[in-house]
Motif scaffolding. Sequence first.
Motif, PDB file in Angstrom:
ATOM      1  N   SER A 172      -2.238  -9.409  -1.546  1.00  0.00           N
ATOM      2  CA  SER A 172      -2.289 -10.177  -2.793  1.00  0.00           C
ATOM      3  C   SER A 172      -3.203 -11.388  -2.634  1.00  0.00           C
ATOM      4  O   SER A 172      -3.633 -11.734  -1.522  1.00  0.00           O
ATOM      5  N   GLN A 192       1.049  -4.982  -2.698  1.00  0.00           N
ATOM      6  CA  GLN A 192       0.706  -6.391  -2.799  1.00  0.00           C
ATOM      7  C   GLN A 192       1.429  -7.302  -1.815  1.00  0.00           C
ATOM      8  O   GLN A 192       0.964  -8.419  -1.583  1.00  0.00           O
ATOM      9  N   SER A 193       2.512  -6.849  -1.257  1.00  0.00           N
ATOM     10  CA  SER A 193       3.390  -7.788  -0.562  1.00  0.00           C
ATOM     11  C   SER A 193       3.577  -7.426   0.909  1.00  0.00           C
ATOM     12  O   SER A 193       2.642  -6.997   1.577  1.00  0.00           O
ATOM     13  N   GLY A 195       2.799  -7.123  -9.166  1.00  0.00           N
ATOM     14  CA  GLY A 195       3.334  -8.457  -8.956  1.00  0.00           C
ATOM     15  C   GLY A 195       3.722  -9.162 -10.238  1.00  0.00           C
ATOM     16  O   GLY A 195       3.743  -8.584 -11.318  1.00  0.00           O
TER      17      GLY A 195
END
Length: 923
Positions: free
Chosen positions: A494, A810-811, A421
């Motif tokens: 995240s 993370q997304s 990120g």
Amino acid sequence: MPSQSPRYKSFLLFLVLLLILPAMLSAQNGKLTFEDIMKWEDISDVEVSDDGNWLIYSVWPDRGDGEARVLDIGTGSNFTIERGENPEITSDGQWVGAYVKPPLAKQLRSDNNDKPVQGFGLLNTNNGETVELDSVKSFAFSNDSRWLAVLYYQSKEIEEMKSKNKELGTGLLLKNLQADSEITIPFVNEMSFDSTSTYLAYSVVDTSGTENGIYTIDLGNEALSPVPIQKVENGLYQNLSWNGKNRQLAYTSASMDTTYEAGDADIQIWNSNTDALKTAVDADEVDAKWALRSHNDLQWTKDGKRLFFGVLDRELIDIDKQEQVNEQDTSGTVDIYDPTEILDDKEVDVWHWDDPRIKTHEKETWNRRKNHLYRAVYHHDSDEWVQLADEKMPEVDISQNPEVALGNSQVPYLKLMTWDGFYNDYYVVDLQTGQRQKAAEKIQYGADLSPGGNYIIYYDDRDWHLYDVENELYRNLTQANETPFYNEDHDYPSAAPGYGVGGWIEDDEAVLIYDKYDIWKFPVDGGDATNLTVDGRDRQISYRVVRLDPEQPAFGKREELLLRGYYDKKKNYGFYTARVSREGTTRRLEAEKKFDFVTKAKDSDRVFYTRESYDEYPNIWLSEGMRFNDVRQLTDLHTDLHEKYNWGTAELIDWKSLDGETIQGALIKPDNYVEGKKYPVLIYYYRFFSQRAYEFSGISNNHRPTLPQWVSDEYVVFLPDIRFEVGTPGFASTKSLVPGVQKLIDMGVADPDKLGLHGHSWSGYQTAFMITQTDIFDAAIAGAPVSNMTSAYSGIRWGSGLARQFQYEQSQSRIGGSLWEYPELYIENSPVFYADRIETPLLIMFGDEDTAVPWYQGIELYLAMRRLEKDAVFLQYRGEPHHLQEYPNRLDYAIKMKEYFDHYLKGKPAPDWIEQGVPYRGE
């Protein structure tokens, strides 16, 4: 019972027909067609005059020619500028200017070498008279409304010369709007009115270079004679920036060589009061590593005491210049056996494991990096300047504070962004010395400098933190508060973000911070926080501050705030007011609608907003102040939806997921809906869509189904929310949605044999995955779906040049770890590994220049289904990105979506492209 007369029976029949005829017409004639959609008009480019008496806006159809409209709010009179867009109004409300687009038919008939260009329309609001000019590049009004400046496009002959000299100027028209007089000036490169409307400054670059210079015109002198400030043969003068406080003009001054390339530039300041010219920053003063060039951005602070500008990295400029020279150098003899000459033509990129950026990201950011301006500031009073940013801290925000600015750098985290990120370090930068002090490290969600420059606020690790600039002290503002200030609905791998900052209180006394529902005031001195809105969490309404003046740095200590509220469960909106100095809110306007603030008139209390719902177009409304007790509708587009079309109405429903969690969705039924009749259902979704019960659906032919079109054809439309889980995004989506579909079946609304599932991009993936888990759907459409997470994981998002690893770890894709950490999760969430289970006919769509999702993801799923002899059709739109752009392709896909579901859900005959495909016959 007495017998009824023939006349009475006829009267009863007339009454019955009167009641059922509208429903019959709606059922028979109320379909929203593709042609209707092409002609559908929307409002955009809304502006109001400073006094709030005039409303201007554009109205353009999905395809075709539109207009700019000008409304006299007092009388209701309307004026138009045909094919006008991006209209602007003078401060006194007397003149409206707008760009005039060529007729679409003319654009379509023209070839690329003879494309018509935009013109300009000038409308006098006193009488509605309009003057049109051809071939207009840009225009500007003076602040006092007396003057209009227009820059034309080049003639074809001059345009051809611009291939050598890209800075070559064009024609300028300066028009006195009050005296109806005008002059024309050739070869103008830039122009700018000063804020007091005393001067027009402009620069000239002509074909010979002999008249190159910077000039001013005194607008108070009837002669309108240009006076040169600085004039040198082959000079280049750009970045005109007026100091609003004292009518001083700053600009860059450079010279061009015989190849029309500009060298280093000086920054000049001309004082209109004394006619004095001085060099504020000399190019020779800049460190050899940096270059002060004409490519720049000069901005004065509002107090007129500081001028911000930028320097470039000289090494990157030189590399770029050498590359251009190498491309152009074809002279001289060639030794075909010279290794050096041969290797000059090599084309190779070296990917090193320790590169800060991967090569694709380097390429995508190259132009931005080589043209990046590293901020510097010139202090007018001391006549000194200091560089603030450099390669270690590339970004510095322009600050109105005289002492400090906020700098940031993501340089330490460039490599990490590939999979983890985006992070930044934040610095307090001294504007006098350029010295910096790190205030926050590895921050994911940004930071904000208070207007007084005394504090930095930032969000990290589920809390809001305050940094005291002078004392270099930190305080966690929210830690002791039992209310969570992190996103309570965050379902990504995240760290959960916060809800944001509502603004500062003057003198840096306090800061407003949002939780999910309420607005809290946190004093900077460590005092107790105050919940200003009090009841948001109890009522499940999210209050947010409406910024009436975007340029206002801080709110007054007793200021009344306008708030917009959103009911988390009911999905409707309202406007409210609250005081900065005390707790509690006052309801001003609330309904089962969605309200959006548009703007506030600069010099009056008038507030403009929109009101909408699924079946109410977002027209523009006016409130006489923030009380909303005197409101009226100003525009009247599409007020006859139910009369003209079988538009339908929306309602909220809820159900339990397979895990027992309450899920909501919007259900839209046709106007002629019959209780007990089972309908074909279009299911369209992404993440949270239930709020669309109070949102007007966009009417356009594109990759999204136009929902009212389907409703008008007697489909029921279902817009469910999805609740995700880290590690199992595909399964979580299925667990959320399928019970909702079953709820529709149990309600007697949905025909269980006529269920269509549609998604694009992230919901395209969900669609492709879901049909591997259930056969409840009778047809499905997946636009741009990821079908194989194992092959997509280490791919590239070509639009940004970034790796896709971050998305999975993370997304949005929500796996939560790398491919080698959790290989089983990548496989278990990939539709292609379960293609043998698919029993649902599937339509796949991709543009073969998709820069977000690699289009080979569609090929993988298509090839698997083809081999398994599953019913699949793959639409490949040539040269198209993630969302189709070319109108013929958008219309084709919209038609094919409808044909596909009409066949599988309504039993209509299948067109050839579904039944037997379309053989390739050349392009």
